[in-house]
Design an enzyme around this catalytic site. Structure first.
Site, PDB file in Angstrom:
ATOM      1  CG  ASN A  13     -37.964 -30.548 -16.805  1.00  0.00           C
ATOM      2  OD1 ASN A  13     -36.970 -30.017 -16.298  1.00  0.00           O
ATOM      3  ND2 ASN A  13     -37.888 -31.591 -17.631  1.00  0.00           N
ATOM      4  CD1 TRP A  14     -38.967 -24.004 -15.307  1.00  0.00           C
ATOM      5  CD2 TRP A  14     -37.434 -22.441 -14.826  1.00  0.00           C
ATOM      6  NE1 TRP A  14     -39.646 -22.873 -14.910  1.00  0.00           N
ATOM      7  CE2 TRP A  14     -38.718 -21.893 -14.605  1.00  0.00           C
ATOM      8  CE3 TRP A  14     -36.330 -21.644 -14.583  1.00  0.00           C
ATOM      9  CZ2 TRP A  14     -38.923 -20.587 -14.171  1.00  0.00           C
ATOM     10  CZ3 TRP A  14     -36.513 -20.335 -14.138  1.00  0.00           C
ATOM     11  CH2 TRP A  14     -37.807 -19.817 -13.937  1.00  0.00           C
ATOM     12  CE  LYS A  15     -37.555 -30.211 -21.120  1.00  0.00           C
ATOM     13  NZ  LYS A  15     -37.749 -31.002 -22.318  1.00  0.00           N
ATOM     14  CG  HIS A  98     -37.089 -35.763 -18.551  1.00  0.00           C
ATOM     15  ND1 HIS A  98     -36.590 -35.663 -19.834  1.00  0.00           N
ATOM     16  CD2 HIS A  98     -38.180 -34.964 -18.504  1.00  0.00           C
ATOM     17  CE1 HIS A  98     -37.352 -34.822 -20.519  1.00  0.00           C
ATOM     18  NE2 HIS A  98     -38.321 -34.389 -19.737  1.00  0.00           N
ATOM     19  CD  GLU A 100     -35.130 -33.439 -22.446  1.00  0.00           C
ATOM     20  OE1 GLU A 100     -34.760 -32.755 -21.471  1.00  0.00           O
ATOM     21  OE2 GLU A 100     -36.072 -33.109 -23.195  1.00  0.00           O
ATOM     22  CD  GLU A 168     -42.574 -35.700 -19.557  1.00  0.00           C
ATOM     23  OE1 GLU A 168     -43.049 -34.570 -19.495  1.00  0.00           O
ATOM     24  OE2 GLU A 168     -41.354 -35.935 -19.525  1.00  0.00           O
ATOM     25  N   GLY A 174     -41.298 -31.397 -26.609  1.00  0.00           N
ATOM     26  CA  GLY A 174     -40.662 -30.299 -27.333  1.00  0.00           C
ATOM     27  C   GLY A 174     -40.981 -30.244 -28.813  1.00  0.00           C
ATOM     28  CB  SER A 213     -46.181 -30.500 -27.052  1.00  0.00           C
ATOM     29  OG  SER A 213     -44.912 -30.690 -27.668  1.00  0.00           O
ATOM     30  N   GLY A 234     -42.590 -28.673 -19.977  1.00  0.00           N
ATOM     31  CA  GLY A 234     -41.224 -28.230 -20.244  1.00  0.00           C
ATOM     32  C   GLY A 234     -41.208 -26.789 -20.711  1.00  0.00           C
ATOM     33  N   GLY A 235     -41.112 -26.589 -22.025  1.00  0.00           N
ATOM     34  CA  GLY A 235     -40.936 -25.257 -22.607  1.00  0.00           C
ATOM     35  C   GLY A 235     -41.890 -24.203 -22.074  1.00  0.00           C
TER      36      GLY A 235
END
Ligand code: PEP
Length: 258
Positions: A13-15, A98, A100, A168, A174, A213, A234-235
């Site tokens: 997920n590149w957000k 998600h 977010e 998640e 993150g 993470s 994610g990151g």
């Protein structure tokens, strides 16, 4: 009836990250998939890059996904993107619910369920996110909260071919923190039980990803927990080497002929 073995899947997920120059990173991901034959790989770039990435990934082992969709196929919804538009741009999957989106855009379980139905209507694989907050876990409510989100976010008639669940925990996203393997096993076991109770054999076959993470250094430990069928990353998914290293947990050992 026994369900088919679940093929692992790792989704990135590149957000809200990535510009047209990021195509080079996607090219590195694609180039690194030749020995990743036992795992599905999905990259979810921002909407602005979807069509470009889908064209670049055509014919490769990498599938492209959206990060959200509207429940309606079209209409007066400024700034939104429908599941049909994602499909038209070349996506084959979409992340819905998600945290977010739930926290930043007030999305409820009912909203998420409607988006899952939209994904199904458009022929997209829905990756449905659920997870408890730090306060929920501290209060001993993690299993109850996640169970309720699961029940409320999934529509009837879901199948293993059109739906994936991503657990998640919000406090792990993150933050560099992860639950213990025992906690992950407990949660994924609960999710599996509920999926099987509601959807029968289809529920046994649905993949359950862990997200929060995940990085190359902890991927093997997390991915080898029972009922963990891959990761939503994610990151670490922004770097080809890290995403490939996480997916590499599922690399099959080479077969030697004598
Ligand atoms: C996510 O946002 O879906 C996620 C898992 O992020 P990270 O891997 O950066 O914790």
């Amino acid at each position: 009836m026994a369900s088919a073995p679940r093929r692992p899947l790792v989704a990135g997920n590149w957000k809200m990250n990535g510009l047209s120059g990021s195509a080079a990173e996607l090219a590195r991901i694609i180039a690194g998939t030749h020995d990743l034959t036992a795992v599905d790989l999905v990259v979810c770039p921002p909407a602005t890059l979807l069509a470009q990435f889908a064209a670049a990934a055509r014919g490769s082992a990498v599938r492209i996904g959206g990060q959200d969709c509207h429940a309606e196929p079209a209409g007066a919804f400024t700034g939104d993107i429908s599941a049909e538009m994602l499909k038209d741009a070349g996506a084959s999957a979409v992340i819905v619910g998600h945290s977010e989106r739930r926290s930043g855009h007030g999305e409820t379980d009912a909203d998420v369920r409607a988006k899952v139905l939209a994904a199904r209507r458009a022929g997209l694989l829905a990756i449905v996110c659920i997870g408890e907050s730090r306060a929920d876990r501290k209060a001993g409510q993690a299993l109850a909260v996640v169970g309720a989100q699961l029940d409320g976010s999934l529509p009837d008639g879901a199948s293993a071919a059109d739906l994936i669940v991503a657990y998640e925990p919000l406090w792990a996203i993150g933050s560099g923190l992860t639950p213990t393997p025992d906690d992950v096993a407990e949660m994924h076991g609960l999710i599996r039980q509920r999926l099987a109770a509601r959807f029968g054999t289809a529920g046994q076959g649905m993949r359950i990803l862990y997200g929060g993470s995940v990085k190359p250094s902890n991927a093997a430990e997390l991915m080898h927990v029972a009922d963990v069928d891959g990761a939503l990353v994610g990151g670490a998914s922004l770097k080809a080497g890290e995403l490939l290293s996480i997916a590499g947990v599922y690399r099959q050992p080479p077969v030697h002929s004598d």
